[in-house]
Structure formats: C-alpha cells, structure tokens
Write a protein that holds these residues in place. Structure first.
Motif, PDB file in Angstrom:
ATOM      1  N   ILE A 147       0.848  -1.189   0.000  1.00 31.40           N
ATOM      2  CA  ILE A 147       0.000   0.000   0.000  1.00 31.40           C
ATOM      3  C   ILE A 147       0.883   1.239   0.000  1.00 31.40           C
ATOM      4  O   ILE A 147       1.753   1.386   0.855  1.00 31.40           O
ATOM      5  CB  ILE A 147      -0.931   0.031   1.232  1.00 31.40           C
ATOM      6  CG1 ILE A 147      -1.818  -1.211   1.277  1.00 31.40           C
ATOM      7  CG2 ILE A 147      -1.794   1.293   1.223  1.00 31.40           C
ATOM      8  CD1 ILE A 147      -2.652  -1.322   2.546  1.00 31.40           C
ATOM      9  N   TYR A 148       0.665   2.131  -0.951  1.00 25.87           N
ATOM     10  CA  TYR A 148       1.295   3.446  -0.943  1.00 25.87           C
ATOM     11  C   TYR A 148       0.282   4.429  -0.354  1.00 25.87           C
ATOM     12  O   TYR A 148      -0.798   4.606  -0.902  1.00 25.87           O
ATOM     13  CB  TYR A 148       1.670   3.861  -2.346  1.00 25.87           C
ATOM     14  CG  TYR A 148       3.012   3.348  -2.826  1.00 25.87           C
ATOM     15  CD1 TYR A 148       3.789   4.110  -3.682  1.00 25.87           C
ATOM     16  CD2 TYR A 148       3.515   2.115  -2.426  1.00 25.87           C
ATOM     17  CE1 TYR A 148       5.021   3.662  -4.139  1.00 25.87           C
ATOM     18  CE2 TYR A 148       4.739   1.659  -2.868  1.00 25.87           C
ATOM     19  CZ  TYR A 148       5.492   2.432  -3.719  1.00 25.87           C
ATOM     20  OH  TYR A 148       6.712   1.979  -4.151  1.00 25.87           O
ATOM     21  N   SER A 149       0.659   5.065   0.745  1.00 27.08           N
ATOM     22  CA  SER A 149      -0.291   5.918   1.462  1.00 27.08           C
ATOM     23  C   SER A 149       0.449   7.132   2.000  1.00 27.08           C
ATOM     24  O   SER A 149       1.212   7.029   2.953  1.00 27.08           O
ATOM     25  CB  SER A 149      -0.940   5.133   2.603  1.00 27.08           C
ATOM     26  OG  SER A 149      -1.788   5.955   3.369  1.00 27.08           O
ATOM     27  N   ALA A 150       0.238   8.290   1.400  1.00 24.52           N
ATOM     28  CA  ALA A 150       0.965   9.488   1.825  1.00 24.52           C
ATOM     29  C   ALA A 150       0.181  10.734   1.443  1.00 24.52           C
ATOM     30  O   ALA A 150      -0.801  10.673   0.701  1.00 24.52           O
ATOM     31  CB  ALA A 150       2.353   9.541   1.193  1.00 24.52           C
ATOM     32  N   ASN A 151       0.637  11.872   1.964  1.00 20.87           N
ATOM     33  CA  ASN A 151       0.049  13.156   1.612  1.00 20.87           C
ATOM     34  C   ASN A 151       0.835  13.858   0.520  1.00 20.87           C
ATOM     35  O   ASN A 151       0.574  15.022   0.221  1.00 20.87           O
ATOM     36  CB  ASN A 151       0.003  14.067   2.850  1.00 20.87           C
ATOM     37  CG  ASN A 151      -0.921  13.519   3.917  1.00 20.87           C
ATOM     38  OD1 ASN A 151      -1.790  12.708   3.625  1.00 20.87           O
ATOM     39  ND2 ASN A 151      -0.728  13.949   5.142  1.00 20.87           N
ATOM     40  N   ASN A 152       1.822  13.171  -0.042  1.00 19.19           N
ATOM     41  CA  ASN A 152       2.654  13.765  -1.080  1.00 19.19           C
ATOM     42  C   ASN A 152       2.958  12.719  -2.139  1.00 19.19           C
ATOM     43  O   ASN A 152       2.473  11.593  -2.067  1.00 19.19           O
ATOM     44  CB  ASN A 152       3.946  14.325  -0.476  1.00 19.19           C
ATOM     45  CG  ASN A 152       4.664  13.291   0.395  1.00 19.19           C
ATOM     46  OD1 ASN A 152       4.323  12.107   0.384  1.00 19.19           O
ATOM     47  ND2 ASN A 152       5.655  13.734   1.144  1.00 19.19           N
ATOM     48  N   ASN A 153       3.742  13.081  -3.127  1.00 12.94           N
ATOM     49  CA  ASN A 153       4.073  12.152  -4.203  1.00 12.94           C
ATOM     50  C   ASN A 153       4.925  11.004  -3.689  1.00 12.94           C
ATOM     51  O   ASN A 153       5.827  11.196  -2.885  1.00 12.94           O
ATOM     52  CB  ASN A 153       4.831  12.874  -5.323  1.00 12.94           C
ATOM     53  CG  ASN A 153       3.961  13.851  -6.073  1.00 12.94           C
ATOM     54  OD1 ASN A 153       2.741  13.776  -6.007  1.00 12.94           O
ATOM     55  ND2 ASN A 153       4.574  14.777  -6.778  1.00 12.94           N
ATOM     56  N   GLN A 154       4.656   9.826  -4.182  1.00 15.25           N
ATOM     57  CA  GLN A 154       5.465   8.650  -3.913  1.00 15.25           C
ATOM     58  C   GLN A 154       5.894   8.069  -5.253  1.00 15.25           C
ATOM     59  O   GLN A 154       5.183   8.172  -6.247  1.00 15.25           O
ATOM     60  CB  GLN A 154       4.682   7.611  -3.108  1.00 15.25           C
ATOM     61  CG  GLN A 154       4.348   8.081  -1.693  1.00 15.25           C
ATOM     62  CD  GLN A 154       3.571   7.031  -0.928  1.00 15.25           C
ATOM     63  OE1 GLN A 154       2.367   6.923  -1.063  1.00 15.25           O
ATOM     64  NE2 GLN A 154       4.255   6.257  -0.122  1.00 15.25           N
ATOM     65  N   SER A 155       7.078   7.445  -5.271  1.00 15.81           N
ATOM     66  CA  SER A 155       7.622   7.000  -6.548  1.00 15.81           C
ATOM     67  C   SER A 155       8.147   5.582  -6.456  1.00 15.81           C
ATOM     68  O   SER A 155       8.396   5.061  -5.372  1.00 15.81           O
ATOM     69  CB  SER A 155       8.754   7.936  -6.992  1.00 15.81           C
ATOM     70  OG  SER A 155       9.790   7.939  -6.025  1.00 15.81           O
ATOM     71  N   MET A 156       8.318   4.977  -7.613  1.00 22.01           N
ATOM     72  CA  MET A 156       8.966   3.679  -7.717  1.00 22.01           C
ATOM     73  C   MET A 156       9.674   3.626  -9.065  1.00 22.01           C
ATOM     74  O   MET A 156       9.287   4.296 -10.006  1.00 22.01           O
ATOM     75  CB  MET A 156       7.956   2.535  -7.587  1.00 22.01           C
ATOM     76  CG  MET A 156       6.896   2.519  -8.667  1.00 22.01           C
ATOM     77  SD  MET A 156       5.791   1.101  -8.579  1.00 22.01           S
ATOM     78  CE  MET A 156       4.759   1.569  -7.218  1.00 22.01           C
ATOM     79  N   GLY A 157      10.737   2.853  -9.137  1.00 23.37           N
ATOM     80  CA  GLY A 157      11.449   2.740 -10.403  1.00 23.37           C
ATOM     81  C   GLY A 157      12.949   2.793 -10.174  1.00 23.37           C
ATOM     82  O   GLY A 157      13.367   3.033  -9.062  1.00 23.37           O
ATOM     83  N   PRO A 158      13.808   2.554 -11.177  1.00 20.60           N
ATOM     84  CA  PRO A 158      13.430   2.306 -12.572  1.00 20.60           C
ATOM     85  C   PRO A 158      13.309   0.831 -12.919  1.00 20.60           C
ATOM     86  O   PRO A 158      13.053   0.489 -14.059  1.00 20.60           O
ATOM     87  CB  PRO A 158      14.603   2.930 -13.328  1.00 20.60           C
ATOM     88  CG  PRO A 158      15.770   2.678 -12.416  1.00 20.60           C
ATOM     89  CD  PRO A 158      15.241   2.784 -11.023  1.00 20.60           C
TER      90      PRO A 158
END
Length: 276
Positions: A147-158
């Motif tokens: 689960i990605y859960s935040a009040n701002n941008n979250q990222s994954m990669g590359p």
C-alpha cells in the motif's frame, strides 16, 4: 521486551546503535533520541519483531529498524506501526507472515546478495516519500499487499517489480501520486482508493492479472494497461477510468467484464480473450 506502559529511551552517541540478537518485542514505547543517526539493529540468525506498542517516528526517532549482518532472518509476529524506516541489508531476510508493517520509508540492499523480502500474506504500508527508487529482484510478493499511502508524491522505479495486491490510498488532504517509470505487474488486484491518485507517468506498461478497482483518480499519460489474467477479470470501482492504451490478453473463457464505464483515449487492442 518493552512491557506495556514502559518506555525504552535510547540515548546513543552519533552513529551508534542498539544491537539485538534475538526477538524484539515492543508492548510499550520505543524512543531513540539520536534520531536518524542511530539504529535498532536486528542481528539474529532467527528472530521475531512484534508487539502492540508504539514507536516514536515523528522526527525519525526510534523508527530506524535495520536488519544487519548477512544472514539475519526476522519474521513479523504482529501488526507493527508506524516506524520510520525498515532497511533490509544484503543477505538478510524479512518475512511478513500474515501481519501488517506500517513504515514511513522502506529500502532493500542494492548490493548482491541483496536483502530478501518475503511478503507471504502480509501487508507493507508505506506512508512517506521517498519510497524505494527501485525494488530488488529478491522481493517475493507471495499473496501479500503493498500500500502506498501518503500526503505527497510517492515514486517507484526504474527496475520492474511484481506485487500481488497493490493499493494507492491517501489519508490526508492531498492526493498520493504514484509515479512508475518501469513495468509494474500486479498478480491480483490493483486498487485506487477514494483519495488516491495513480499516475504511471509515461510510456510504461502496467500488467494486471486480477481486477482493476478505481475508486479514486487515474491519470493517463502515454502508458498501456494490460489485462493479462488467466481467470475472469473486471474493471470496476466508483470512478470511471479513462485509459490511454488498453490491451486485453486474458486467456480465460470469460475475459474482462466492465462493471463500470471505461474510456480509451488511445488504442484498444484485443490480443486474446473477451471484453464484455
């Protein structure tokens, strides 16, 4: 063992750490005054991380849990949250079992033999940014949920990654954008919660082998969503999804069922299976 009602305050000098070679159970409160400069090092050949207590993670204090020494192997023995960081170093293993770990940040070792993550049927909830810039190949999705859960941008990669269930949610006032810069495969359901926003951010491919459940916001770019299941799949949720490119590669006799309206701004490709 931190007993209920008790607090363990660790006041170590800069970069010093508390090493534990067996189980660590927090039923009270853990506070590390040295903030992000010191760590709780789990160093046992086998051990359990558990407890119903709290962790002082608001200013990095007390939440930096580090599987240290190649071969350290720990299993989550209860729901844990919220810690500041779970770091699984090279050669170490962390097993989720059936429980949930909530952490602001999460990292795996970038050096072979990497850090091993076994999700089993547990849940990893990440509440801050930065989240991992990449996920190592020793992340074993099992039947667990990320689960990605935040009040701002979250990222994954590359690098590419496979989750079993993947959910984007948000509990604050701002949406949680998830920017994917690589191929993401979801073996079961991909869910966008009511306040969540999923943004694949480019020409990436998202493979979904279960259901697409959109209760929030999906931001299309030039990406492709592929339904690649071997059993019946569905597009559902309270929000209408507009896909950029949609490809059906479902090998079941049922195919993909529309339980909610959907639009395709770019190309619709029926490579295998039905869209009904």
């Amino acid at each position: 063992l931190i007993m209920a009602g008790d607090t363990l305050t660790v006041d170590l000098a800069f970069t010093e750490s508390l090493s534990v070679f067996g189980d660590f159970t927090n039923n009270g409160h853990y506070d590390d005054i040295a903030a992000a400069t010191s760590f709780l090092l789990l160093r046992g050949a086998t051990g359990t991380l558990s407890g119903t207590g709290t962790w002082e993670a608001s200013t990095n204090n007390g939440g930096w849990v580090d599987l240290f020494d190649g071969g350290a192997n720990y299993t989550l023995g209860s729901n844990i949250g919220t810690i500041y960081l779970l770091n699984v170093r090279e050669g170490c293993t962390f097993n989720f079992s059936t429980f949930t770990l909530t952490t602001q940040n999460f990292t795996q070792s970038t050096t072979s033999p990497y850090g091993n993550i076994n999700m089993n049927s547990g849940t990893l909830k990440i509440t801050e940014d930065p989240t991992p810039d990449y996920w190592d190949p020793t992340f074993n999705e099992g039947t667990g949920t990320v689960i990605y859960s935040a009040n701002n941008n979250q990222s994954m990669g590359p690098e590419g990654i496979t989750f079993y269930n993947f959910k984007v949610e948000n509990t604050g006032t701002a949406v949680a954008d998830v920017f994917s810069t690589f191929t993401l495969t979801v073996k079961n359901n991909l869910t966008i919660a009511a306040d969540g926003e999923f943004n694949p951010n480019g020409t990436q491919i998202v493979n979904v082998e279960g259901n697409w459940i959109n209760n929030g916001t999906y931001t299309l770019t030039t990406d492709t969503i592929k339904f690649t299941g071997t059993a019946a799949q569905s597009i559902e949720g309270t929000s209408v999804t507009t896909f950029q490119n949609l490809r059906i590669v479902n090998t079941s006799s049922t195919g993909v069922t529309l339980n909610q309206d959907a639009n395709v701004a770019g190309a619709l490709t029926l490579s295998d299976g039905n869209l009904i």
